[in-house]
Write a protein that holds these residues in place. Structure first.
Motif, short mmCIF file in Angstrom:
data_model
loop_
_atom_site.label_atom_id
_atom_site.label_comp_id
_atom_site.label_asym_id
_atom_site.label_seq_id
_atom_site.Cartn_x
_atom_site.Cartn_y
_atom_site.Cartn_z
N LYS A 33 0.83 -1.20 0.00
CA LYS A 33 0.00 0.00 0.00
C LYS A 33 0.87 1.25 0.00
O LYS A 33 1.80 1.38 0.79
CB LYS A 33 -0.90 0.01 1.23
CG LYS A 33 -1.82 1.20 1.30
CD LYS A 33 -2.66 1.17 2.57
CE LYS A 33 -3.49 2.43 2.66
NZ LYS A 33 -4.15 2.53 3.97
N ALA A 34 0.56 2.18 -0.90
CA ALA A 34 1.33 3.42 -1.00
C ALA A 34 1.25 4.22 0.30
O ALA A 34 0.18 4.32 0.90
CB ALA A 34 0.82 4.27 -2.16
N GLN A 35 2.38 4.75 0.71
CA GLN A 35 2.47 5.56 1.92
C GLN A 35 2.76 7.01 1.53
O GLN A 35 3.74 7.28 0.86
CB GLN A 35 3.60 5.07 2.83
CG GLN A 35 3.43 3.65 3.30
CD GLN A 35 2.25 3.52 4.24
OE1 GLN A 35 2.18 4.18 5.26
NE2 GLN A 35 1.32 2.66 3.87
N GLY A 36 1.92 7.92 1.96
CA GLY A 36 2.20 9.33 1.72
C GLY A 36 2.12 9.71 0.27
O GLY A 36 1.12 9.47 -0.39
N TYR A 37 3.19 10.26 -0.24
CA TYR A 37 3.20 10.85 -1.56
C TYR A 37 4.50 10.53 -2.27
O TYR A 37 5.42 10.00 -1.68
CB TYR A 37 3.00 12.36 -1.45
CG TYR A 37 3.91 12.99 -0.42
CD1 TYR A 37 5.17 13.46 -0.77
CD2 TYR A 37 3.52 13.12 0.91
CE1 TYR A 37 6.01 14.02 0.17
CE2 TYR A 37 4.36 13.68 1.85
CZ TYR A 37 5.59 14.14 1.47
OH TYR A 37 6.43 14.69 2.41
N THR A 38 4.58 10.90 -3.54
CA THR A 38 5.79 10.71 -4.33
C THR A 38 6.58 12.01 -4.36
O THR A 38 6.02 13.08 -4.56
CB THR A 38 5.43 10.29 -5.77
OG1 THR A 38 4.71 9.06 -5.71
CG2 THR A 38 6.66 10.12 -6.63
N ILE A 39 7.88 11.90 -4.14
CA ILE A 39 8.76 13.07 -4.15
C ILE A 39 9.53 13.08 -5.47
O ILE A 39 10.19 12.11 -5.81
CB ILE A 39 9.75 13.03 -2.97
CG1 ILE A 39 8.99 13.00 -1.64
CG2 ILE A 39 10.70 14.22 -3.04
CD1 ILE A 39 9.88 12.79 -0.44
N ALA A 40 9.43 14.17 -6.21
CA ALA A 40 10.20 14.34 -7.45
C ALA A 40 11.52 15.02 -7.08
O ALA A 40 11.53 16.03 -6.38
CB ALA A 40 9.43 15.18 -8.44
N THR A 41 12.63 14.45 -7.54
CA THR A 41 13.94 14.99 -7.19
C THR A 41 14.92 14.80 -8.34
O THR A 41 14.62 14.09 -9.30
CB THR A 41 14.46 14.35 -5.90
OG1 THR A 41 15.65 15.00 -5.48
CG2 THR A 41 14.71 12.87 -6.09
N GLN A 42 16.07 15.40 -8.20
CA GLN A 42 17.12 15.29 -9.22
C GLN A 42 18.39 14.76 -8.58
O GLN A 42 18.71 15.11 -7.44
CB GLN A 42 17.42 16.63 -9.85
CG GLN A 42 16.30 17.20 -10.67
CD GLN A 42 16.67 18.54 -11.26
OE1 GLN A 42 17.41 19.32 -10.67
NE2 GLN A 42 16.16 18.81 -12.45
N GLY A 43 19.12 13.96 -9.34
CA GLY A 43 20.45 13.50 -8.95
C GLY A 43 20.52 12.94 -7.54
O GLY A 43 19.73 12.10 -7.14
N ARG A 44 21.51 13.45 -6.79
CA ARG A 44 21.76 12.95 -5.45
C ARG A 44 20.65 13.29 -4.47
O ARG A 44 20.66 12.82 -3.33
CB ARG A 44 23.09 13.49 -4.93
CG ARG A 44 24.26 12.96 -5.68
CD ARG A 44 25.57 13.39 -5.11
NE ARG A 44 25.49 14.52 -4.19
CZ ARG A 44 26.51 15.22 -3.79
NH1 ARG A 44 27.70 14.94 -4.23
NH2 ARG A 44 26.35 16.21 -2.94
N GLY A 45 19.68 14.08 -4.88
CA GLY A 45 18.54 14.40 -4.03
C GLY A 45 17.73 13.17 -3.66
O GLY A 45 16.90 13.22 -2.75
#
Length: 82
Positions: A33-45
């Protein structure tokens, strides 16, 4: 001594690897089950995003997906939070 120098050089090169690209980082519980939300990030983030999700959802499984290709980042994903 020559072998020790070569080994030290090889080990130091491993720390030079940097990630580039755009990624979506998300967490799921043990049942999927998905928890919370999706975080969009770049590279080492991805590491900051992964750690934030692990802090919010201990025991979750974090997946890191390339946002352009849709492929999971095999070297870092899936990651089980402690």
């Amino acid at each position: 001594m020559k072998y020790l120098t070569n080994l030290a050089l090889l080990l130091s090169l491993g720390g030079c690897v940097t990630l580039s690209g755009d990624y979506d980082v998300s967490a799921k519980d043990a049942s999927g089950k998905a928890q919370g939300y999706t975080i969009a990030t770049q590279g080492r983030g991805i590491y900051t995003a992964r750690n934030a999700l692990c802090s919010a959802y201990p025991g979750a499984v974090v997946t890191i997906v390339d946002s352009h290709s849709g492929k999971e980042l095999g070297s870092e994903s899936p990651y089980r939070c402690r």
